[in-house]
Design a protein around this motif. Structure first.
Motif, PDB file in Angstrom:
ATOM      1  N   VAL A   1      64.599  -4.174  53.573  1.00 53.83           N
ATOM      2  CA  VAL A   1      64.069  -2.951  52.977  1.00 53.83           C
ATOM      3  C   VAL A   1      63.999  -1.910  54.088  1.00 53.83           C
ATOM      4  O   VAL A   1      63.325  -2.117  55.102  1.00 53.83           O
ATOM      5  CB  VAL A   1      62.667  -3.182  52.361  1.00 53.83           C
ATOM      6  N   THR A   2      64.721  -0.828  53.903  1.00 50.87           N
ATOM      7  CA  THR A   2      64.778   0.216  54.927  1.00 50.87           C
ATOM      8  C   THR A   2      63.495   1.050  54.907  1.00 50.87           C
ATOM      9  O   THR A   2      62.697   0.973  53.961  1.00 50.87           O
ATOM     10  CB  THR A   2      65.992   1.140  54.703  1.00 50.87           C
ATOM     11  N   ALA A   3      63.339   1.879  55.925  1.00 48.91           N
ATOM     12  CA  ALA A   3      62.153   2.732  56.026  1.00 48.91           C
ATOM     13  C   ALA A   3      62.029   3.671  54.833  1.00 48.91           C
ATOM     14  O   ALA A   3      60.923   4.018  54.424  1.00 48.91           O
ATOM     15  CB  ALA A   3      62.190   3.525  57.330  1.00 48.91           C
ATOM     16  N   ASP A   4      63.163   4.077  54.259  1.00 43.69           N
ATOM     17  CA  ASP A   4      63.097   4.977  53.108  1.00 43.69           C
ATOM     18  C   ASP A   4      63.075   4.225  51.773  1.00 43.69           C
ATOM     19  O   ASP A   4      63.235   4.834  50.719  1.00 43.69           O
ATOM     20  CB  ASP A   4      64.230   6.002  53.148  1.00 43.69           C
ATOM     21  N   GLY A   5      62.881   2.891  51.810  1.00 40.20           N
ATOM     22  CA  GLY A   5      62.694   2.118  50.589  1.00 40.20           C
ATOM     23  C   GLY A   5      63.954   1.573  49.939  1.00 40.20           C
ATOM     24  O   GLY A   5      63.883   0.987  48.858  1.00 40.20           O
ATOM     25  N   GLN A   6      65.104   1.738  50.573  1.00 44.17           N
ATOM     26  CA  GLN A   6      66.325   1.148  50.016  1.00 44.17           C
ATOM     27  C   GLN A   6      66.315  -0.358  50.264  1.00 44.17           C
ATOM     28  O   GLN A   6      65.954  -0.810  51.345  1.00 44.17           O
ATOM     29  CB  GLN A   6      67.564   1.775  50.645  1.00 44.17           C
ATOM     30  N   VAL A   7      66.716  -1.121  49.245  1.00 46.09           N
ATOM     31  CA  VAL A   7      66.706  -2.574  49.322  1.00 46.09           C
ATOM     32  C   VAL A   7      68.155  -3.056  49.353  1.00 46.09           C
ATOM     33  O   VAL A   7      68.933  -2.760  48.460  1.00 46.09           O
ATOM     34  CB  VAL A   7      65.958  -3.183  48.112  1.00 46.09           C
ATOM     35  N   ARG A   8      68.490  -3.814  50.421  1.00 50.66           N
ATOM     36  CA  ARG A   8      69.874  -4.249  50.615  1.00 50.66           C
ATOM     37  C   ARG A   8      69.915  -5.764  50.798  1.00 50.66           C
ATOM     38  O   ARG A   8      69.225  -6.317  51.655  1.00 50.66           O
ATOM     39  CB  ARG A   8      70.437  -3.555  51.847  1.00 50.66           C
ATOM     40  N   LEU A   9      70.738  -6.442  49.978  1.00 49.62           N
ATOM     41  CA  LEU A   9      70.944  -7.880  50.111  1.00 49.62           C
ATOM     42  C   LEU A   9      71.780  -8.148  51.353  1.00 49.62           C
ATOM     43  O   LEU A   9      72.813  -7.515  51.562  1.00 49.62           O
ATOM     44  CB  LEU A   9      71.670  -8.434  48.875  1.00 49.62           C
ATOM     45  N   ILE A  10      71.332  -9.075  52.175  1.00 48.98           N
ATOM     46  CA  ILE A  10      72.084  -9.453  53.368  1.00 48.98           C
ATOM     47  C   ILE A  10      73.006 -10.611  52.982  1.00 48.98           C
ATOM     48  O   ILE A  10      72.538 -11.668  52.551  1.00 48.98           O
ATOM     49  CB  ILE A  10      71.145  -9.856  54.522  1.00 48.98           C
ATOM     50  N   THR A  11      74.306 -10.382  53.133  1.00 46.50           N
ATOM     51  CA  THR A  11      75.285 -11.413  52.772  1.00 46.50           C
ATOM     52  C   THR A  11      76.048 -11.940  53.976  1.00 46.50           C
ATOM     53  O   THR A  11      76.766 -12.928  53.863  1.00 46.50           O
ATOM     54  CB  THR A  11      76.296 -10.858  51.748  1.00 46.50           C
ATOM     55  N   ASP A  12      75.927 -11.270  55.121  1.00 48.94           N
ATOM     56  CA  ASP A  12      76.636 -11.706  56.318  1.00 48.94           C
ATOM     57  C   ASP A  12      75.653 -11.833  57.457  1.00 48.94           C
ATOM     58  O   ASP A  12      75.236 -10.819  58.021  1.00 48.94           O
ATOM     59  CB  ASP A  12      77.738 -10.706  56.661  1.00 48.94           C
ATOM     60  N   PRO A  13      75.241 -13.033  57.749  1.00 49.06           N
ATOM     61  CA  PRO A  13      75.633 -14.318  57.190  1.00 49.06           C
ATOM     62  C   PRO A  13      74.834 -14.623  55.917  1.00 49.06           C
ATOM     63  O   PRO A  13      73.751 -14.065  55.718  1.00 49.06           O
ATOM     64  CB  PRO A  13      75.277 -15.314  58.291  1.00 49.06           C
TER      65      PRO A  13
END
Length: 187
Positions: A161-173
């Motif tokens: 979760v970034t400072a501005d609230g964006q949520v990103r799935l980590i796929t690598d690895p």
């Protein structure tokens, strides 16, 4: 063997085949069933786990249970934050949790919140104790947080979760095996 005996054997084999064919099956993929056992004293398991305290909710988050003390808290999707969904039956999760714990102990590390899903609180506390993981952890029994971030059913699943609230799935690895991989993923 006479004809009567042969027919008896044929009827028994067909009857057994019919029973096997009609026996109910659980065709749904997912975690193996949790064996039945007596209810445990969860407060004793909490004390034994010695988890770091959960950060109190600031409202606007998803209601979860803090595994460390059993309180309900609102986990806000405000970053930077690393959220890791795991279950007790998930072998890769068991290997990844100590890596996340080691990363979180490094200076300047992004806060890590393991989120127990598809498992009982008592089982999660036992596993964290056995692994020596002391991260502030929560239980998402209703799967609300996982639904909010649209997490896949496969585990483990880790989100940044970034400072501005964006949520990103980590796929690598797909699964962390070293703290430096975590550091690279959150840059």
């Amino acid at each position: 063997m006479n004809n009567r005996t042969r027919w008896l054997v044929v009827v028994l084999v067909l009857g057994l085949a019919g029973v096997v064919a009609l026996w109910p099956r659980d065709d749904e993929p997912g975690p193996p069933p949790t064996p039945s056992r007596p209810t445990q004293d969860v407060s004793a398991l909490r004390a034994q786990a010695q988890l770091r305290p959960c950060v109190p909710g600031s409202g606007g988050g998803v209601d979860v249970t803090c595994l460390g003390d059993g309180t309900r808290t609102a986990l806000a999707l405000k970053g930077p934050l690393l959220i890791n969904f795991w279950a007790t039956w998930c072998q890769p999760c068991q290997e990844e949790l100590p890596v996340l714990d080691a990363y979180a102990k490094q200076p300047g590390a992004v806060p890590v919140v393991p989120v127990l899903v598809e498992s009982r609180e008592a089982d999660g506390l036992e596993l964290l104790t056995r692994l020596g993981v002391r991260l502030p952890s929560v239980h998402d029994g209703a799967d609300e947080l996982r639904k909010r971030v649209k997490a896949p059913n496969s585990l483990p699943a880790t989100y940044y979760v970034t400072a501005d609230g964006q949520v990103r799935l980590i796929t690598d690895p797909p699964t962390f095996t070293a703290p430096d991989q975590v550091e690279k993923a959150v840059r």
